[in-house]
Design an enzyme around this catalytic site. Structure first.
Site, short mmCIF file in Angstrom:
data_model
loop_
_atom_site.label_atom_id
_atom_site.label_comp_id
_atom_site.label_asym_id
_atom_site.label_seq_id
_atom_site.Cartn_x
_atom_site.Cartn_y
_atom_site.Cartn_z
N HIS A 71 0.81 -1.22 0.00
CA HIS A 71 0.00 0.00 0.00
C HIS A 71 0.84 1.27 0.00
O HIS A 71 0.47 2.27 -0.60
CB HIS A 71 -0.93 0.00 1.22
CG HIS A 71 -1.92 1.12 1.22
ND1 HIS A 71 -3.07 1.09 0.47
CD2 HIS A 71 -1.92 2.33 1.85
CE1 HIS A 71 -3.75 2.21 0.65
NE2 HIS A 71 -3.07 2.98 1.48
N ASN A 86 -1.42 8.91 -12.42
CA ASN A 86 -1.64 10.10 -11.60
C ASN A 86 -1.07 9.79 -10.22
O ASN A 86 -1.55 8.88 -9.55
CB ASN A 86 -3.14 10.41 -11.47
CG ASN A 86 -3.83 10.62 -12.81
OD1 ASN A 86 -3.18 10.98 -13.79
ND2 ASN A 86 -5.13 10.39 -12.86
N GLY A 144 -4.53 14.29 -9.48
CA GLY A 144 -5.76 13.60 -9.85
C GLY A 144 -5.90 12.18 -9.33
O GLY A 144 -6.85 11.49 -9.69
N ALA A 145 -4.96 11.72 -8.47
CA ALA A 145 -5.08 10.37 -7.93
C ALA A 145 -6.13 10.37 -6.82
O ALA A 145 -6.04 11.16 -5.88
CB ALA A 145 -3.74 9.89 -7.37
N HIS A 188 -0.90 3.01 -8.60
CA HIS A 188 -1.55 2.38 -9.77
C HIS A 188 -1.42 3.29 -10.98
O HIS A 188 -1.18 4.49 -10.85
CB HIS A 188 -3.04 2.12 -9.48
CG HIS A 188 -3.86 3.36 -9.29
ND1 HIS A 188 -3.82 4.12 -8.13
CD2 HIS A 188 -4.73 4.01 -10.10
CE1 HIS A 188 -4.62 5.16 -8.24
NE2 HIS A 188 -5.19 5.12 -9.44
N GLU A 218 -3.65 30.21 -19.08
CA GLU A 218 -3.39 28.98 -19.83
C GLU A 218 -4.68 28.46 -20.48
O GLU A 218 -4.68 28.06 -21.64
CB GLU A 218 -2.82 27.90 -18.89
CG GLU A 218 -1.39 28.14 -18.43
CD GLU A 218 -1.25 29.16 -17.31
OE1 GLU A 218 -2.30 29.63 -16.79
OE2 GLU A 218 -0.11 29.51 -16.96
#
Lengths: 341, 341
Positions: free
Chosen positions: B111, B151, B157-158, B164, B317
């Site tokens: 983990h 990510n 964004g995870a 993973h 941007e």
């Protein structure tokens, strides 16, 4: 001197702002705090900013403390006004000097009122400052485009809490504008109609993405919103250029802006957001160079794009250019329509 | 059913993932915590995920708890495998059903080990899983492109802490890939050379943006990096397709990957990042449709793009498509080169 560098694989320009020169340890992001004591945008701290370019004040000297809206050069500009472009090659790449303008519009002397909290009259002053700066910067032949935007909240890129927007003039037509202008021109050249006018008519007819309609403006969620609760504010009557709006039109726009910002604030609990004012670029020619845009009067339609920052741009978006939006624009419009404002 | 919707002004597709159906209150972002107790990616929790598609384990049954790498369908997919595209018009717009595949590659049963902490042998297993999934998904004629990305960290964004990566197959060639492929093809058609090979040769010769060179790979900071400390990892010898790498090449790539990830972790204090694997798309034809890419073998050059998330994408941007990068790629390369790994 900042540099504009060309990526020959991705086909876009990047601004390498070397004067900021951030090192690894400089990127640690602190929560904002209210930062009130040292805020350079507050009344009485006028000498902590570069001298003002424009201000709205009842009377008195520039840089005195009785202003309602104040425009100053950015103290840490991405692009600088002084110098020549010096567009040149470097190996496979291209590079030019970072010439441009970078201004800050301080929207209110009050440190803790966000733009949504301002009165329509106060917002009208802000819009008047926008118009004045557009009109002035367009006289500089080196600038091909001006973009006016606001970053609200830390996660939307705001580094100072005190409500402000920014205006950047760039020496190249940016890709987002280039695409929009090309689309609008192509559409007009085959149909003799403005694509935005057609889109607004379709949306008003359909209704499910309309958030609020005023006599001369409409707020809606775009059919292909790339992120949740995105909004567009359009003038209903065709107009290519924000800077041509008269005072009465600005006053009406201020009411529509306030309505949009309040809905976002209330429904999304003061979420961070960006807004961008898209308007026709200056149509002057650079000495010796043709302009691509002889006339945009019929083609283009100015508007305001508002993007709440609720989701992260992650690997998928960055790697593909596709966006995943977990809230349908129809649902978003319903929540925003029903907001208590 | 998710929908792919076409924006007729911005000229891009957006995935409206209606099955996620997020309402205003769902966007409140909580700090991650270690989430260990309920983590569906941990040993022993295999029944909390959909059944596995692929795994690397010494022996034994699928979905047993002795795996080293495990690939599962995403429980909340942006796109679904079942159904037909049903590409159709709607007023001014276009829309098709959200058909695709969305898989998760669980890189380790541990983990709390990030990818940078894995051994080269373990990373080699992950790369083997990537290759197997690419090879398999390419057999589905509906998919025009696969993007593999990671990510790392909440701000990248995870949503789950357990290390993973993800693989999404899409029914259209995305704009980022379309641009790269077109650039590479045009360059080859005039010069009979790969643009990436030329770029790598120039960078190796110049040296100031090279972070680390291996026998068959090189890590460098791009000349026009759009954000601070961006990296590219290229195979030095021309190869258009990651999925054609043999085991020995994957083992070498794993060493270079580990080196790159450790430098980012150490120099940027475990900053959030995204990486994206860019490789040639499948070259099959859809029944009845021509492919645009008869052969990419000579044109394209696969590579990995890594983008630390140190700055916010803000109004400028978003509104222009220009990026402001406050750290020069030459400075970034120096910091990364001197890192202790």
């Amino acid at each position: 001197m900042s540099e504009l560098r060309w990526d020959p694989i991705k086909l876009h320009w990047v601004i390498i702002a070397t004067e900021r020169g951030r090192r690894p340890r400089d990127f640690h992001v602190e929560p904002e705090g209210d930062g009130m004591t040292a805020c350079p945008f507050c009344y009485g701290n006028e000498d902590k900013t570069p001298p003002e370019i424009f201000a709205i004040r009842p009377s008195g000297m520039p840089n005195a403390a009785n202003w309602r809206v104040r425009v100053i050069p950015n103290k840490y500009p991405a692009l600088r006004v002084e110098g020549e472009l010096n567009n040149r090659g470097y190996g496979l790449y291209d590079v030019m000097n970072g010439i441009g303008a970078h201004e800050v519009i301080i929207e209110t002397p009050d440190h803790n009122r966000s733009m949504a909290d301002l009165t329509p009259h106060e917002i009208s002053d802000v819009l008047t400052a926008y118009r004045a700066r557009y009109q002035d910067l367009r006289r500089d032949f080196r600038f091909r485009y001006m973009v006016l935007f606001k970053n609200h909240g830390l996660r939307a890129g705001a580094t100072l809490h005190h409500s402000h927007s920014q205006l950047i003039a760039v020496p190249l037509l940016p890709p987002v504008a280039a695409t929009q202008l090309k689309v609008a021109r192509n559409y007009f050249s085959t149909k003799e109609r403005c694509i935005f006018c057609d889109l607004i008519a379709f949306e008003l007819d359909c209704g499910e993405r309309v958030v609020r309609e005023f006599s001369n403006f409409v707020t809606l969620t775009p059919y292909a919103s790339s992120s949740p609760f995105e909004l567009r504010l359009y003038p209903k009557r065709h107009s290519h250029d924000f800077a041509l709006m008269n005072d009465a039109q600005l006053a009406e726009l201020a009411v529509a802006m306030k309505d949009m910002l309040l809905r976002v604030k209330n429904v999304l609990r003061d979420a961070p957001y960006n807004f961008i004012l898209h308007t026709a670029p200056p149509m002057h020619r650079r000495p010796g160079k043709p302009t691509h845009w002889n006339s945009l009067e019929q083609d283009y339609h100015w508007h305001i794009e508002l993007v709440p920052r609720l989701t992260q741009v992650a690997g998928f978006e960055w790697g593909t250019g596709f966006y995943i939006n977990p809230t349908s624009p129809e649902d978003a419009a319903r929540f925003l329509r029903e907001a208590d404002v």
